[in-house]
Motif scaffolding. Structure first.
Motif, mmCIF file in Angstrom:
data_model
loop_
_atom_site.group_PDB
_atom_site.id
_atom_site.type_symbol
_atom_site.label_atom_id
_atom_site.label_comp_id
_atom_site.label_asym_id
_atom_site.label_seq_id
_atom_site.Cartn_x
_atom_site.Cartn_y
_atom_site.Cartn_z
ATOM 1 N N ALA A 231 0.830 -1.205 0.000
ATOM 2 C CA ALA A 231 0.000 0.000 0.000
ATOM 3 C C ALA A 231 0.865 1.256 0.000
ATOM 4 O O ALA A 231 0.591 2.214 -0.733
ATOM 5 C CB ALA A 231 -0.941 -0.009 1.200
ATOM 6 N N ARG A 232 1.909 1.259 0.810
ATOM 7 C CA ARG A 232 2.801 2.419 0.864
ATOM 8 C C ARG A 232 3.490 2.638 -0.479
ATOM 9 O O ARG A 232 3.634 3.770 -0.947
ATOM 10 C CB ARG A 232 3.857 2.211 1.965
ATOM 11 C CG ARG A 232 3.303 2.352 3.376
ATOM 12 C CD ARG A 232 4.373 2.043 4.414
ATOM 13 N NE ARG A 232 5.493 2.979 4.307
ATOM 14 C CZ ARG A 232 5.537 4.154 4.920
ATOM 15 N NH1 ARG A 232 4.518 4.546 5.675
ATOM 16 N NH2 ARG A 232 6.585 4.946 4.803
ATOM 17 N N GLU A 233 3.903 1.558 -1.114
ATOM 18 C CA GLU A 233 4.567 1.666 -2.413
ATOM 19 C C GLU A 233 3.617 2.240 -3.461
ATOM 20 O O GLU A 233 4.006 3.102 -4.270
ATOM 21 C CB GLU A 233 5.067 0.293 -2.849
ATOM 22 C CG GLU A 233 5.777 0.298 -4.200
ATOM 23 C CD GLU A 233 6.193 -1.094 -4.642
ATOM 24 O OE1 GLU A 233 6.758 -1.207 -5.748
ATOM 25 O OE2 GLU A 233 5.948 -2.068 -3.902
ATOM 26 N N LEU A 234 2.354 1.787 -3.462
ATOM 27 C CA LEU A 234 1.380 2.285 -4.429
ATOM 28 C C LEU A 234 1.112 3.770 -4.208
ATOM 29 O O LEU A 234 1.035 4.557 -5.170
ATOM 30 C CB LEU A 234 0.080 1.487 -4.312
ATOM 31 C CG LEU A 234 0.118 0.035 -4.800
ATOM 32 C CD1 LEU A 234 -1.161 -0.695 -4.428
ATOM 33 C CD2 LEU A 234 0.341 -0.037 -6.313
ATOM 34 N N ILE A 235 0.952 4.170 -2.961
ATOM 35 C CA ILE A 235 0.701 5.586 -2.666
ATOM 36 C C ILE A 235 1.866 6.446 -3.138
ATOM 37 O O ILE A 235 1.674 7.528 -3.711
ATOM 38 C CB ILE A 235 0.452 5.767 -1.153
ATOM 39 C CG1 ILE A 235 -0.894 5.151 -0.770
ATOM 40 C CG2 ILE A 235 0.487 7.248 -0.770
ATOM 41 C CD1 ILE A 235 -1.150 5.092 0.715
ATOM 42 N N GLN A 236 3.081 5.954 -2.943
ATOM 43 C CA GLN A 236 4.251 6.712 -3.379
ATOM 44 C C GLN A 236 4.276 6.874 -4.899
ATOM 45 O O GLN A 236 4.716 7.907 -5.417
ATOM 46 C CB GLN A 236 5.534 6.024 -2.897
ATOM 47 C CG GLN A 236 6.815 6.758 -3.251
ATOM 48 C CD GLN A 236 6.835 8.198 -2.773
ATOM 49 O OE1 GLN A 236 6.366 8.495 -1.670
ATOM 50 N NE2 GLN A 236 7.374 9.107 -3.581
ATOM 51 N N ILE A 290 -5.470 -1.545 -1.029
ATOM 52 C CA ILE A 290 -4.697 -1.912 -2.221
ATOM 53 C C ILE A 290 -5.631 -2.127 -3.410
ATOM 54 O O ILE A 290 -5.345 -1.683 -4.529
ATOM 55 C CB ILE A 290 -3.861 -3.178 -1.947
ATOM 56 C CG1 ILE A 290 -2.768 -2.877 -0.916
ATOM 57 C CG2 ILE A 290 -3.254 -3.724 -3.238
ATOM 58 C CD1 ILE A 290 -2.069 -4.108 -0.384
ATOM 59 N N ARG A 291 -6.747 -2.772 -3.170
ATOM 60 C CA ARG A 291 -7.704 -3.029 -4.252
ATOM 61 C C ARG A 291 -8.238 -1.717 -4.819
ATOM 62 O O ARG A 291 -8.361 -1.561 -6.046
ATOM 63 C CB ARG A 291 -8.863 -3.884 -3.725
ATOM 64 C CG ARG A 291 -9.840 -4.312 -4.801
ATOM 65 C CD ARG A 291 -10.861 -5.296 -4.248
ATOM 66 N NE ARG A 291 -11.783 -5.713 -5.292
ATOM 67 C CZ ARG A 291 -11.545 -6.670 -6.173
ATOM 68 N NH1 ARG A 291 -10.406 -7.306 -6.147
ATOM 69 N NH2 ARG A 291 -12.447 -6.986 -7.080
ATOM 70 N N ALA A 292 -8.545 -0.758 -3.941
ATOM 71 C CA ALA A 292 -9.041 0.531 -4.413
ATOM 72 C C ALA A 292 -7.982 1.268 -5.229
ATOM 73 O O ALA A 292 -8.278 1.846 -6.281
ATOM 74 C CB ALA A 292 -9.490 1.384 -3.222
ATOM 75 N N LEU A 293 -6.742 1.227 -4.769
ATOM 76 C CA LEU A 293 -5.669 1.931 -5.476
ATOM 77 C C LEU A 293 -5.397 1.315 -6.846
ATOM 78 O O LEU A 293 -5.188 2.030 -7.836
ATOM 79 C CB LEU A 293 -4.394 1.920 -4.630
ATOM 80 C CG LEU A 293 -4.434 2.759 -3.348
ATOM 81 C CD1 LEU A 293 -3.173 2.522 -2.523
ATOM 82 C CD2 LEU A 293 -4.585 4.239 -3.670
ATOM 83 N N THR A 294 -5.389 0.005 -6.922
ATOM 84 C CA THR A 294 -5.134 -0.631 -8.217
ATOM 85 C C THR A 294 -6.318 -0.435 -9.167
ATOM 86 O O THR A 294 -6.140 -0.389 -10.385
ATOM 87 C CB THR A 294 -4.821 -2.132 -8.053
ATOM 88 O OG1 THR A 294 -5.884 -2.774 -7.323
ATOM 89 C CG2 THR A 294 -3.512 -2.332 -7.317
ATOM 90 N N GLU A 295 -7.512 -0.285 -8.610
ATOM 91 C CA GLU A 295 -8.651 -0.003 -9.495
ATOM 92 C C GLU A 295 -8.578 1.418 -10.030
ATOM 93 O O GLU A 295 -8.971 1.678 -11.181
ATOM 94 C CB GLU A 295 -9.976 -0.222 -8.767
ATOM 95 C CG GLU A 295 -11.159 0.053 -9.653
ATOM 96 C CD GLU A 295 -12.327 -0.892 -9.413
ATOM 97 O OE1 GLU A 295 -13.461 -0.459 -9.646
ATOM 98 O OE2 GLU A 295 -12.113 -2.042 -9.009
ATOM 99 N N VAL A 296 -8.084 2.349 -9.234
ATOM 100 C CA VAL A 296 -7.857 3.701 -9.750
ATOM 101 C C VAL A 296 -6.922 3.630 -10.953
ATOM 102 O O VAL A 296 -7.171 4.222 -12.002
ATOM 103 C CB VAL A 296 -7.271 4.627 -8.666
ATOM 104 C CG1 VAL A 296 -6.796 5.942 -9.296
ATOM 105 C CG2 VAL A 296 -8.308 4.915 -7.586
#
Length: 587
Positions: A231-236, A290-296
């Motif tokens: 999650a931290r990696e995706l946000i970055q 994580i699921r929400a971020l990857t869907e974005v």
């Protein structure tokens, strides 16, 4: 009709990197392709990466084979994940899910047909009609009147497993499909994996509908407090590209963790990107995030391609002002403070989901939709009472009964049924609407216009007003009352601006009155809201051509014909434009 029960058992997770699965994504893809090879099913042409690489979050889609395209009705299914392997696996399982589901509903052998009285007379354990009333939150209609409204409706019935007691129950599929539509199908490496995904999707749609309808303020998630490495990696990755990201806890009172994500790029919005607004639900709030971020990432086109996504559970905002309750909440929380139902065993998580749904006053029903040849576990999940953004919000079972009548009956039988319903529900706007819809489909625009006008005068639910205005505008357009149609459709858009059908009607009316610039404006909006509408792309191209924007017109004709090669005027106009360009010596 074969009774295909579902019996769940212990299912321990073997893969937990960015999502929780029974096996690794590599194994998932291998198993899927092996099944295709063994069966000879032509449902997968290729798995293709489509992101530009800007976000460095991989997005793949599975390109449908001819058989899958014919069954599903489109050419690709998209996948998401934090790694290329997981995104590929997601794209493959999305294809398996959709192919299995649409194959199931196309097969008459999976259904009995009849009304409630017929199913009861044959001794089947049918779902209590009270569950149908609860499914649309109707607390006023008496069971006796409801029984009369349903009488004579030849619904499709199929077997479902009720999760609370594992009983096999015959349910009116037609009723719940009118509510759920395409929400609820899922597939997995195991039935347990598929069930978790199916229930998660319905809970996600439910809370999103409530938040968007009532503009509920929900706690922001403190992004600096997030500890989960993926999650931290995706946000970055979002931050490194200057993309604004908002995360909120949408769990509400469900007891099942849901995270919403809203993202936009100040550098590219609105010319090359959109505001992307979506959510994710899983037993583990970190995995929901994580699921929400990857869907974005799946929907956004890397915030630089000018692509448009189709809104589903949440509306597509045109500006941050529309989502003030999301970007400026009055509370903040952390992922650690959110409810967590995670367990190493998926079966345990399913039981915890069931307990949460039971506290909401409902139950979970599972329909086995596994394809007989593909043999990949697939289900259709129903949670009576789950909300959806555009359906089942109004609390009227009689409305849904009338809607079903128009779908299941024809001709004089339908007209007689709608008139009979009037004996039990007086002065109902929806009966006037459905009678108008029937008249319109029979080609009687004048009668339909009178009935739609009557429907508007009978205090319709706000969520239904745009539908009535849309049909009203269609009648006036067909009667060549273009100015009146424009006036009424604009009124309808004041209730719901995100209606591509109404933008289409406005575009046609402006075209017919030689107002081509305004037509361009509305056809542009139509294709933003529904990027796969070939006719809207073609109409946009025609009006661009009328306003002298020839190169963009060529591009839009090409898009339209790529979606539907049979639009004759688009093919003719494109050939003419290309010929003229060649004669001018342009590339």
């Amino acid at each position: 009709m074969q009774k295909k029960s579902i019996r769940l058992q212990s299912c321990r997770k073997q893969y937990t990197h960015d999502q929780d699965k029974f096996c690794s994504p590599e194994q998932t893809v291998t198993r899927f392709k092996e099944r295709l090879k063994e069966t000879g099913l032509d449902i997968l042409k290729e798995v293709k990466r489509i992101d530009t690489g800007r976000l460095d979050i991989p997005v793949y889609f599975s390109v449908c084979g001819e058989e899958a395209s014919a069954v599903i009705g489109n050419k690709k299914q998209m996948g998401k994940g934090s790694t290329p392997e997981q995104s590929q696996a997601s794209a493959c399982m999305e294809l398996a899910e959709r192919y299995s589901f649409f194959s199931f509903i196309r097969n008459d052998d999976n259904f009995l047909v009849g009304d409630y009285a017929e199913m009861i007379s044959m001794g089947y354990p049918v779902l209590d009609q009270k569950i149908l009333l609860a499914s649309v939150h109707d607390h006023s209609l008496t069971p006796e009147v409801f029984d009369r409204l349903l009488h004579g409706l030849p619904m499709q019935w199929t077997w479902a497993t009720r999760l609370s007691d594992n009983a096999s129950v015959l349910i009116p599929f037609s009723w719940f499909y009118a509510i759920n539509e395409f929400n609820g199908p899922s597939a997995g490496n195991t039935f347990e994996e598929a069930v978790l995904q199916g229930v998660s999707e319905l809970i996600e749609r439910h809370v999103c509908a409530l938040v968007s309808r009532d503009k509920l303020a929900t706690p922001a998630i403190d992004q600096n407090s997030i500890q989960e490495p993926v999650a931290r990696e995706l946000i970055q990755k979002f931050r490194s590209q200057g993309i604004e990201l908002y995360l909120n806890d949408f769990t509400l009172d469900t007891g099942i963790p849901t995270v919403a994500a809203l993202a936009w790029d100040p550098k590219t919005f609105p010319d090359k990107s959109e505001i992307v607004y979506t959510a994710g639900t899983t037993p583990d709030p970190n995995k929901a995030l994580i699921r929400a971020l990857t869907e974005v990432a799946q929907l956004a086109g890397d915030f630089e391609t000018g692509s448009n996504y189709v809104a589903s559970g949440l509306p597509k905002p045109l500006s941050l002002d529309e989502v003030e309750h999301v970007v400026h909440p009055d509370k903040t929380t952390t992922v650690e403070e959110m409810v967590c139902l995670a367990d190493d065993d998926m079966f345990v998580e399913i039981q915890q989901y069931l307990q949460a749904v039971r506290k909401m006053g409902s139950d979970i029903y599972l329909i086995n939709t596994m394809h007989p040849l593909l043999q990949i576990p697939a289900i259709y999940t129903i949670i009576p009472g789950a909300h959806f953004r555009e359906r089942a919000m109004g609390g009227s079972a009689s409305l849904f009964a009338a809607k079903l009548a128009t779908q299941l009956l024809e001709g004089s039988i339908l007209e007689d049924k709608l008139k009979d319903m009037q004996n039990y529900i007086k002065d109902s706007y929806y009966l006037a609407f459905y009678r108008g819809k029937f008249a319109y489909e029979q080609g009687d625009c004048s009668l339909a216009l009178d009935l739609f006008t009557q429907s508007l005068a009978l205090s319709p639910n706000q969520e239904d007003i745009p539908y009535i205005y849309s049909y009203l505008g269609c009648c006036q357009r067909d009667l060549e009352q273009f100015d009146l149609a424009i006036e009424n459709i604009q009124q309808g858009l004041s209730y719901d601006e995100e209606r591509p059908d109404m933008h289409n009607i406005l575009g046609v009316c402006y075209f017919k009155t030689d107002q081509y610039e305004k037509a361009v404006q509305h056809f542009r909006r139509a294709v933003v809201l529904n990027p796969v509408s070939a006719i809207d792309h073609a109409n946009l191209a025609l009006n661009l051509e009328k306003t002298g924007q020839l190169e963009e017109a060529i591009e839009e004709y090409q898009v339209a014909l790529g979606l539907d090669p049979h639009i004759a005027f688009a093919l003719e106009r494109l050939e003419t434009l290309l010929m003229n360009r060649a004669e001018r010596g342009e590339a």
